[in-house]
Write a protein that holds these residues in place. Structure first.
Motif, PDB file in Angstrom:
ATOM      1  N   ARG A   1       0.829  -1.208   0.000  1.00  0.00           N
ATOM      2  CA  ARG A   1       0.000   0.000   0.000  1.00  0.00           C
ATOM      3  C   ARG A   1       0.861   1.255   0.000  1.00  0.00           C
ATOM      4  O   ARG A   1       0.410   2.332  -0.400  1.00  0.00           O
ATOM      5  CB  ARG A   1      -0.951  -0.003   1.207  1.00  0.00           C
ATOM      6  N   HIS A   2       2.095   1.124   0.468  1.00  0.00           N
ATOM      7  CA  HIS A   2       3.008   2.262   0.497  1.00  0.00           C
ATOM      8  C   HIS A   2       3.992   2.240  -0.680  1.00  0.00           C
ATOM      9  O   HIS A   2       4.952   3.019  -0.704  1.00  0.00           O
ATOM     10  CB  HIS A   2       3.787   2.273   1.813  1.00  0.00           C
ATOM     11  N   GLY A   3       3.772   1.322  -1.617  1.00  0.00           N
ATOM     12  CA  GLY A   3       4.616   1.275  -2.801  1.00  0.00           C
ATOM     13  C   GLY A   3       5.828   0.373  -2.682  1.00  0.00           C
ATOM     14  O   GLY A   3       6.667   0.325  -3.583  1.00  0.00           O
ATOM     15  N   ASP A   4       5.942  -0.350  -1.555  1.00  0.00           N
ATOM     16  CA  ASP A   4       7.083  -1.242  -1.365  1.00  0.00           C
ATOM     17  C   ASP A   4       6.718  -2.664  -1.791  1.00  0.00           C
ATOM     18  O   ASP A   4       5.550  -3.006  -1.924  1.00  0.00           O
ATOM     19  CB  ASP A   4       7.554  -1.189   0.092  1.00  0.00           C
TER      20      ASP A   4
ATOM     21  N   GLY B   1      17.972  -7.628  -7.034  1.00  0.00           N
ATOM     22  CA  GLY B   1      16.804  -6.815  -7.329  1.00  0.00           C
ATOM     23  C   GLY B   1      15.642  -7.030  -6.371  1.00  0.00           C
ATOM     24  O   GLY B   1      14.619  -6.349  -6.458  1.00  0.00           O
ATOM     25  N   ASP B   2      15.775  -7.965  -5.453  1.00  0.00           N
ATOM     26  CA  ASP B   2      14.715  -8.265  -4.480  1.00  0.00           C
ATOM     27  C   ASP B   2      14.647  -7.147  -3.441  1.00  0.00           C
ATOM     28  O   ASP B   2      15.670  -6.695  -2.914  1.00  0.00           O
ATOM     29  CB  ASP B   2      15.024  -9.606  -3.805  1.00  0.00           C
ATOM     30  N   GLY B   3      13.416  -6.725  -3.104  1.00  0.00           N
ATOM     31  CA  GLY B   3      13.259  -5.610  -2.184  1.00  0.00           C
ATOM     32  C   GLY B   3      13.861  -5.849  -0.814  1.00  0.00           C
ATOM     33  O   GLY B   3      14.623  -5.019  -0.299  1.00  0.00           O
ATOM     34  N   ALA B   4      13.535  -6.972  -0.196  1.00  0.00           N
ATOM     35  CA  ALA B   4      14.064  -7.270   1.139  1.00  0.00           C
ATOM     36  C   ALA B   4      15.580  -7.445   1.096  1.00  0.00           C
ATOM     37  O   ALA B   4      16.307  -6.988   1.994  1.00  0.00           O
ATOM     38  CB  ALA B   4      13.401  -8.519   1.713  1.00  0.00           C
ATOM     39  N   ALA B   5      16.076  -8.098   0.046  1.00  0.00           N
ATOM     40  CA  ALA B   5      17.520  -8.304  -0.085  1.00  0.00           C
ATOM     41  C   ALA B   5      18.250  -6.974  -0.231  1.00  0.00           C
ATOM     42  O   ALA B   5      19.335  -6.774   0.328  1.00  0.00           O
ATOM     43  CB  ALA B   5      17.814  -9.204  -1.280  1.00  0.00           C
ATOM     44  N   ARG B   6      17.645  -6.052  -0.956  1.00  0.00           N
ATOM     45  CA  ARG B   6      18.276  -4.743  -1.120  1.00  0.00           C
ATOM     46  C   ARG B   6      18.286  -3.960   0.194  1.00  0.00           C
ATOM     47  O   ARG B   6      19.272  -3.290   0.507  1.00  0.00           O
ATOM     48  CB  ARG B   6      17.576  -3.952  -2.230  1.00  0.00           C
TER      49      ARG B   6
ATOM     50  N   LEU C   1      20.616   4.557  -7.030  1.00  0.00           N
ATOM     51  CA  LEU C   1      19.445   5.393  -6.762  1.00  0.00           C
ATOM     52  C   LEU C   1      18.444   5.297  -7.912  1.00  0.00           C
ATOM     53  O   LEU C   1      17.240   5.169  -7.689  1.00  0.00           O
ATOM     54  CB  LEU C   1      19.856   6.851  -6.552  1.00  0.00           C
ATOM     55  N   ARG C   2      18.946   5.354  -9.119  1.00  0.00           N
ATOM     56  CA  ARG C   2      18.040   5.304 -10.273  1.00  0.00           C
ATOM     57  C   ARG C   2      17.369   3.940 -10.412  1.00  0.00           C
ATOM     58  O   ARG C   2      16.290   3.819 -11.007  1.00  0.00           O
ATOM     59  CB  ARG C   2      18.804   5.676 -11.549  1.00  0.00           C
ATOM     60  N   GLY C   3      17.999   2.906  -9.837  1.00  0.00           N
ATOM     61  CA  GLY C   3      17.410   1.579  -9.879  1.00  0.00           C
ATOM     62  C   GLY C   3      16.606   1.220  -8.638  1.00  0.00           C
ATOM     63  O   GLY C   3      16.019   0.140  -8.571  1.00  0.00           O
ATOM     64  N   ALA C   4      16.592   2.133  -7.665  1.00  0.00           N
ATOM     65  CA  ALA C   4      15.852   1.878  -6.416  1.00  0.00           C
ATOM     66  C   ALA C   4      14.375   2.178  -6.662  1.00  0.00           C
ATOM     67  O   ALA C   4      13.916   3.298  -6.511  1.00  0.00           O
ATOM     68  CB  ALA C   4      16.405   2.754  -5.288  1.00  0.00           C
ATOM     69  N   ARG C   5      13.644   1.161  -7.017  1.00  0.00           N
ATOM     70  CA  ARG C   5      12.284   1.369  -7.512  1.00  0.00           C
ATOM     71  C   ARG C   5      11.286   1.742  -6.418  1.00  0.00           C
ATOM     72  O   ARG C   5      10.265   2.361  -6.695  1.00  0.00           O
ATOM     73  CB  ARG C   5      11.789   0.094  -8.206  1.00  0.00           C
TER      74      ARG C   5
ATOM     75  N   HIS D   1      14.739   3.389  -1.631  1.00  0.00           N
ATOM     76  CA  HIS D   1      15.218   4.735  -1.963  1.00  0.00           C
ATOM     77  C   HIS D   1      15.616   5.493  -0.689  1.00  0.00           C
ATOM     78  O   HIS D   1      16.714   6.066  -0.603  1.00  0.00           O
ATOM     79  CB  HIS D   1      14.101   5.472  -2.712  1.00  0.00           C
ATOM     80  N   ASP D   2      14.729   5.484   0.306  1.00  0.00           N
ATOM     81  CA  ASP D   2      14.984   6.238   1.538  1.00  0.00           C
ATOM     82  C   ASP D   2      16.180   5.683   2.303  1.00  0.00           C
ATOM     83  O   ASP D   2      17.024   6.441   2.800  1.00  0.00           O
ATOM     84  CB  ASP D   2      13.749   6.222   2.442  1.00  0.00           C
TER      85      ASP D   2
END
Length: 223
Positions: free
Chosen positions: A27-30, A60-65, A86-90, A95-96
């Motif tokens: 819901r927050h885009g993650d 590229g996995d969110g939790a792994a990143r 940063l440009r690849g932090a979707r 990003h934060d």
């Protein structure tokens, strides 16, 4: 822990996946479902491992990143590395964390701040504004605060959400930290009304800049 493999870490993260957490995060885009407290516990156990961090980022996995950002050495990344990351932090959380946990500790932070703030991509520009906000609070010497307020006054109202949020934070920080700019910061916030109606839970400070400035100044003055 030097022998920890990417496969082992990915298996551990998969075991920590919580569908309810993923639903909230999405819901927050993650795009991950790992409780951040548990993620931090994994990072604490792994300690700093730059090579592993780089390989986790590449998945590229969110939790792994997110985990990669907790176990990396911020100063090990080159300027171009950080720009590409940063440009690849979707997602917003990646990003934060990249900006706050890595870029702010990098020797390239000021160069990237200037480049990103001027970038046509509003998400990239928001990172530049986040770094500017850090300087407003900690290293304001050399910053043109009136110039920053000019840009906020002209552009914040119609800026895309994440850029608007970052500019608003900078506006509030200028008002909080610099009494000589406070009246103008309050006036800009009142006139633009950005985030004025943002839903704020009881006990939390509103992100509406005039309310935010007033509350932080009140706390500092012990009122």
């Amino acid at each position: 822990m030097a022998e920890t493999t990417v496969a082992e870490v990915m298996a551990e993260l998969a075991a920590l996946e919580d569908p309810k957490a993923r639903a909230v995060n999405e819901r927050h885009g993650d795009d991950h479902g790992v409780n951040l407290g548990k993620l931090r516990a994994v990072a604490k156990r792994l300690k700093t491992q730059q090579d592993l961090a780089e390989r986790l980022w590449e998945t590229g996995d969110g939790a792994a990143r997110l985990l990669a950002l907790l176990i990396c050495r911020p100063k090990a990344f080159g300027r171009d590395d950080l720009d590409a990351m940063l440009r690849g932090a979707r997602t917003p959380k990646v990003h934060d964390w990249l900006v706050n946990y890595v870029v702010k500790k990098s020797p390239h932070a000021e160069e990237l701040r200037l480049a990103w703030t001027a970038d046509p991509d509003p998400v990239v520009a928001s990172a530049g504004w986040a770094l500017t906000t850090e300087r407003v609070a900690k290293k304001p010497d050399g910053l043109d605060l009136d110039g920053l307020l000019d840009v906020v006054e002209a552009e914040m109202k119609d800026a895309p959400d994440r850029l608007q949020w970052a500019m608003n934070h900078c506006l509030a920080q200028i008002g909080i930290e610099h009494p000589e700019q406070r009246a103008r910061a309050l006036d800009i916030g009142e006139r633009l009304e950005v985030l004025k109606d943002y839903p704020t839970p009881p006990g939390c400070t509103s992100p509406f800049a005039p309310a935010w400035i007033d509350e932080m100044v009140r706390r500092r003055e012990g009122a």
